[in-house]
Design a protein around this motif. Structure first.
Motif, PDB file in Angstrom:
ATOM      1  N   ARG A  50      80.637  76.595 -47.344  1.00  0.00           N
ATOM      2  CA  ARG A  50      80.836  77.617 -46.601  1.00  0.00           C
ATOM      3  C   ARG A  50      82.167  78.736 -47.194  1.00  0.00           C
ATOM      4  O   ARG A  50      82.258  79.301 -47.569  1.00  0.00           O
ATOM      5  CB  ARG A  50      81.426  77.796 -44.957  1.00  0.00           C
ATOM      6  CG  ARG A  50      81.346  78.633 -44.585  1.00  0.00           C
ATOM      7  CD  ARG A  50      80.766  79.181 -42.913  1.00  0.00           C
ATOM      8  NE  ARG A  50      82.219  78.113 -42.820  1.00  0.00           N
ATOM      9  CZ  ARG A  50      83.315  78.269 -41.741  1.00  0.00           C
ATOM     10  NH1 ARG A  50      83.206  80.023 -41.748  1.00  0.00           N
ATOM     11  NH2 ARG A  50      84.224  77.912 -40.900  1.00  0.00           N
ATOM     12  N   HIS A  51      83.404  77.639 -47.402  1.00  0.00           N
ATOM     13  CA  HIS A  51      84.575  77.964 -47.877  1.00  0.00           C
ATOM     14  C   HIS A  51      84.147  78.494 -49.951  1.00  0.00           C
ATOM     15  O   HIS A  51      84.336  79.388 -50.707  1.00  0.00           O
ATOM     16  CB  HIS A  51      85.657  76.532 -48.861  1.00  0.00           C
ATOM     17  CG  HIS A  51      86.226  76.615 -49.444  1.00  0.00           C
ATOM     18  ND1 HIS A  51      87.647  78.096 -49.571  1.00  0.00           N
ATOM     19  CD2 HIS A  51      86.557  76.703 -50.580  1.00  0.00           C
ATOM     20  CE1 HIS A  51      88.526  77.850 -50.255  1.00  0.00           C
ATOM     21  NE2 HIS A  51      88.099  77.326 -51.177  1.00  0.00           N
ATOM     22  N   GLY A  52      82.862  77.516 -50.815  1.00  0.00           N
ATOM     23  CA  GLY A  52      82.298  78.004 -51.735  1.00  0.00           C
ATOM     24  C   GLY A  52      81.503  79.021 -51.517  1.00  0.00           C
ATOM     25  O   GLY A  52      82.137  80.398 -52.584  1.00  0.00           O
ATOM     26  N   ASP A  53      81.169  79.402 -50.926  1.00  0.00           N
ATOM     27  CA  ASP A  53      79.969  80.490 -50.412  1.00  0.00           C
ATOM     28  C   ASP A  53      80.973  81.567 -50.619  1.00  0.00           C
ATOM     29  O   ASP A  53      80.849  82.747 -50.939  1.00  0.00           O
ATOM     30  CB  ASP A  53      79.137  80.842 -49.292  1.00  0.00           C
ATOM     31  CG  ASP A  53      78.516  79.424 -49.647  1.00  0.00           C
ATOM     32  OD1 ASP A  53      77.701  79.262 -50.429  1.00  0.00           O
ATOM     33  OD2 ASP A  53      77.479  79.431 -48.717  1.00  0.00           O
ATOM     34  N   THR A  57      82.492  84.535 -53.594  1.00  0.00           N
ATOM     35  CA  THR A  57      81.800  85.740 -53.378  1.00  0.00           C
ATOM     36  C   THR A  57      83.006  87.862 -52.930  1.00  0.00           C
ATOM     37  O   THR A  57      82.907  87.947 -53.469  1.00  0.00           O
ATOM     38  CB  THR A  57      81.278  86.205 -51.888  1.00  0.00           C
ATOM     39  OG1 THR A  57      81.146  85.942 -50.656  1.00  0.00           O
ATOM     40  CG2 THR A  57      79.054  85.706 -52.954  1.00  0.00           C
ATOM     41  N   VAL A  58      83.796  86.663 -52.287  1.00  0.00           N
ATOM     42  CA  VAL A  58      84.952  87.852 -51.335  1.00  0.00           C
ATOM     43  C   VAL A  58      86.190  87.139 -52.781  1.00  0.00           C
ATOM     44  O   VAL A  58      86.644  88.374 -52.955  1.00  0.00           O
ATOM     45  CB  VAL A  58      85.542  87.241 -49.639  1.00  0.00           C
ATOM     46  CG1 VAL A  58      86.703  88.236 -49.841  1.00  0.00           C
ATOM     47  CG2 VAL A  58      84.330  87.609 -49.089  1.00  0.00           C
ATOM     48  N   GLY A  59      86.692  86.129 -52.384  1.00  0.00           N
ATOM     49  CA  GLY A  59      87.533  85.771 -53.990  1.00  0.00           C
ATOM     50  C   GLY A  59      87.320  86.116 -55.263  1.00  0.00           C
ATOM     51  O   GLY A  59      87.640  86.000 -56.194  1.00  0.00           O
ATOM     52  N   LYS A 116      86.419  71.644 -54.309  1.00  0.00           N
ATOM     53  CA  LYS A 116      85.261  71.814 -53.279  1.00  0.00           C
ATOM     54  C   LYS A 116      84.173  71.738 -53.963  1.00  0.00           C
ATOM     55  O   LYS A 116      83.192  70.499 -53.620  1.00  0.00           O
ATOM     56  CB  LYS A 116      84.516  73.690 -53.045  1.00  0.00           C
ATOM     57  CG  LYS A 116      83.524  74.213 -52.065  1.00  0.00           C
ATOM     58  CD  LYS A 116      82.853  74.221 -53.745  1.00  0.00           C
ATOM     59  CE  LYS A 116      81.141  74.633 -53.473  1.00  0.00           C
ATOM     60  NZ  LYS A 116      79.974  74.206 -54.023  1.00  0.00           N
ATOM     61  N   GLN A 117      83.994  72.163 -55.381  1.00  0.00           N
ATOM     62  CA  GLN A 117      83.102  71.775 -56.950  1.00  0.00           C
ATOM     63  C   GLN A 117      83.394  69.964 -56.792  1.00  0.00           C
ATOM     64  O   GLN A 117      81.751  69.078 -57.002  1.00  0.00           O
ATOM     65  CB  GLN A 117      83.018  72.019 -57.888  1.00  0.00           C
ATOM     66  CG  GLN A 117      83.523  73.563 -58.200  1.00  0.00           C
ATOM     67  CD  GLN A 117      82.018  73.581 -58.150  1.00  0.00           C
ATOM     68  OE1 GLN A 117      81.333  73.951 -57.597  1.00  0.00           O
ATOM     69  NE2 GLN A 117      80.903  73.017 -59.559  1.00  0.00           N
ATOM     70  N   LEU A 118      84.452  69.218 -56.760  1.00  0.00           N
ATOM     71  CA  LEU A 118      84.504  67.571 -56.801  1.00  0.00           C
ATOM     72  C   LEU A 118      84.102  66.553 -55.502  1.00  0.00           C
ATOM     73  O   LEU A 118      82.933  66.083 -56.224  1.00  0.00           O
ATOM     74  CB  LEU A 118      85.554  67.094 -56.587  1.00  0.00           C
ATOM     75  CG  LEU A 118      86.718  67.573 -57.681  1.00  0.00           C
ATOM     76  CD1 LEU A 118      88.112  67.236 -57.398  1.00  0.00           C
ATOM     77  CD2 LEU A 118      85.942  65.922 -59.093  1.00  0.00           C
ATOM     78  N   GLY A 119      83.988  67.295 -54.476  1.00  0.00           N
ATOM     79  CA  GLY A 119      83.178  67.099 -52.987  1.00  0.00           C
ATOM     80  C   GLY A 119      81.696  67.382 -53.020  1.00  0.00           C
ATOM     81  O   GLY A 119      80.984  66.744 -52.149  1.00  0.00           O
TER      82      GLY A 119
END
Length: 124
Positions: A50-53, A57-59, A116-119
């Motif tokens: 959810r954070h990645g999405d 998109t927003v950040g 996020k990409q690591l996990g």
């Protein structure tokens, strides 16, 4: 010693009240209340996704040249009021450390996406 097994049914804040008693049952002086506060989160994989999405998109600040400081392409902090209330990359703020890629606050968005990409990596 006693053990409690808790099963969360929703995401959010909750409070657990523990009551300790000692001494004779009729003696109320031997009682202690403890309040334990929890913030229950969704499973880590769902939270990371959810954070990645959101961040992608927003950040995301594209590298289209519209930024006078050429900070894009890159992940920025977010501004909930940007783009008519839909949110967007935080580009202007009187606290200069908030709207950059360095310093205390500015580095948090790219760092969070790295974690996020690591996990939970994704190809896109």
């Amino acid at each position: 010693a006693h053990a409690l097994r808790l099963r969360p049914v929703a995401v959010g804040r909750c409070r657990l009240t523990l009551r300790y008693r000692w001494g004779p049952a009729a003696d109320r002086r031997g009682e202690l209340l403890q309040f334990v506060h929890y913030n229950l989160l969704e499973p880590a994989a769902a939270l990371l996704q959810r954070h990645g999405d959101f961040a992608s998109t927003v950040g995301w600040l594209p590298g289209n040249g519209s930024d006078p400081w050429h900070r894009g392409p890159g992940y920025m902090g977010t501004d909930a009021d940007a783009d008519g209330g839909r949110g967007g990359a935080l580009l202007y703020d009187p606290r200069v450390f908030m709207a950059g890629h360095s310093d205390e606050s500015g580095a948090s968005a790219p760092l969070a996406m790295s974690v996020k990409q690591l996990g939970l990596s994704s190809d896109a």
